[in-house]
Write an enzyme that holds these catalytic residues in place. Structure first.
Site, PDB file in Angstrom:
ATOM      1  N   CYS A 176       0.747  -1.158   0.018  1.00  0.00           N
ATOM      2  CA  CYS A 176       0.038   0.116  -0.016  1.00  0.00           C
ATOM      3  C   CYS A 176       0.978   1.138   0.113  1.00  0.00           C
ATOM      4  CB  CYS A 176      -1.050  -0.056   1.340  1.00  0.00           C
ATOM      5  SG  CYS A 176      -2.319   0.851   0.800  1.00  0.00           S
ATOM      6  N   HIS A 204      -3.968  -4.424   1.973  1.00  0.00           N
ATOM      7  CA  HIS A 204      -3.091  -5.099   3.298  1.00  0.00           C
ATOM      8  C   HIS A 204      -3.270  -6.506   3.161  1.00  0.00           C
ATOM      9  CE1 HIS A 204      -1.965  -1.237   5.556  1.00  0.00           C
ATOM     10  NE2 HIS A 204      -3.074  -0.798   4.488  1.00  0.00           N
ATOM     11  N   GLU A 231      -1.683  -8.561   5.659  1.00  0.00           N
ATOM     12  CA  GLU A 231      -1.306  -9.056   6.906  1.00  0.00           C
ATOM     13  C   GLU A 231      -2.644  -9.016   8.061  1.00  0.00           C
ATOM     14  OE1 GLU A 231      -0.706  -6.103   5.511  1.00  0.00           O
ATOM     15  OE2 GLU A 231      -1.227  -4.299   6.999  1.00  0.00           O
TER      16      GLU A 231
HETATM   17  N1  GLN Z   1      -3.226   6.088   0.880  1.00  0.00           N
HETATM   18  C1  GLN Z   1      -1.972   6.104   1.633  1.00  0.00           C
HETATM   19  C2  GLN Z   1      -0.824   6.801   0.838  1.00  0.00           C
HETATM   20  O1  GLN Z   1      -0.835   7.245   0.042  1.00  0.00           O
HETATM   21  C3  GLN Z   1      -1.968   4.531   1.680  1.00  0.00           C
HETATM   22  C4  GLN Z   1      -2.712   3.833   2.548  1.00  0.00           C
HETATM   23  C5  GLN Z   1      -2.317   2.361   3.179  1.00  0.00           C
HETATM   24  O2  GLN Z   1      -1.136   2.127   3.282  1.00  0.00           O
HETATM   25  N2  GLN Z   1      -3.146   1.778   3.561  1.00  0.00           N
HETATM   26  O3  GLN Z   1       0.171   6.648   1.475  1.00  0.00           O
END
Ligand code: GLN
Length: 194
Positions: A78, A174, A176
């Site tokens: 992410c 995610h 995990e």
């Molecule tokens: N929107 C976040 C970003 O751009 C990422 C969100 C996440 O890691 N769950 O960093």
């Protein structure tokens, strides 16, 4: 595990479960520690926090150096995927911080909308031996463009949500929160490259 910010404890737990007795997982914060690890997970969190903080203490440069000189395996989750990308722009606010450019992909941050538009979805990643896992898409990015050297590991509808390029895996969701399957797939790629 990059410990700067984000879902650090959950990823340490998933990594330990995936490794069983065959390795150890712990948070790291400094460039000197990055120099000593065999592989790195950059957890989900907030890329505009993790990026500048890791820039200040030289961690980002250390990650870049280890990937370029030792092909260190990295799993970017992410916000971690956002940091690894060639470019990242937010769906609403536009261009953001500098990114590492270790994955030849262009990413759209917060691609499904705000926190309240977060959701879970089944993701299949056959290349990593994963028939189906539940991914939590929390202000998740998507990959708008991937160069020809990048393998697409998973899509959600028409959107690319997981990629691999050499020793680097990037996922938009995610993994995990649902278990350790993706961490196990990552551990196998580490063993294969050792
Ligand atoms: N929107 C976040 C970003 O751009 C990422 C969100 C996440 O890691 N769950 O960093």
């Amino acid at each position: 595990m990059l410990g700067t910010q984000g879902d650090v404890a959950e990823n340490v737990a998933a990594s330990r479960k995936a490794l069983g007795g065959s390795g150890s997982a712990a948070p790291v914060w400094s460039a000197a520690e990055i120099d000593r690890v065999d592989a790195l997970v950059i957890p989900g969190g907030e890329s505009t926090t993790i990026g500048p903080l890791s820039e200040l203490n030289g961690v980002l440069r250390a990650v870049q150096r280890r990937v370029e000189s030792d092909a260190m395996p990295v799993l970017g989750i992410c916000a971690g995927l956002v940091l690894l990308a060639r470019s990242a722009r937010d769906r609403v606010v536009g261009p953001g911080n500098e990114t590492l450019g270790l994955l030849d992909v262009d990413v759209e941050r917060n691609s499904f909308g705000r926190q309240s538009r977060s959701f879970e979805a089944a993701v299949s990643m056959p290349e990593l031996g994963i028939r189906e896992i539940v991914g939590a898409f929390i202000r998740a990015p998507t990959i708008l463009r991937a160069d020809s050297g990048v393998s697409i590991l998973a899509k959600l509808g028409s959107k690319i949500v997981a990629v691999r390029q050499g020793p680097i895996i990037g996922v938009a969701f995610h993994p995990e929160l649902a278990g350790a399957e993706l961490h196990a797939g990552f551990a196998s790629t580490i063993r294969a490259s050792a």
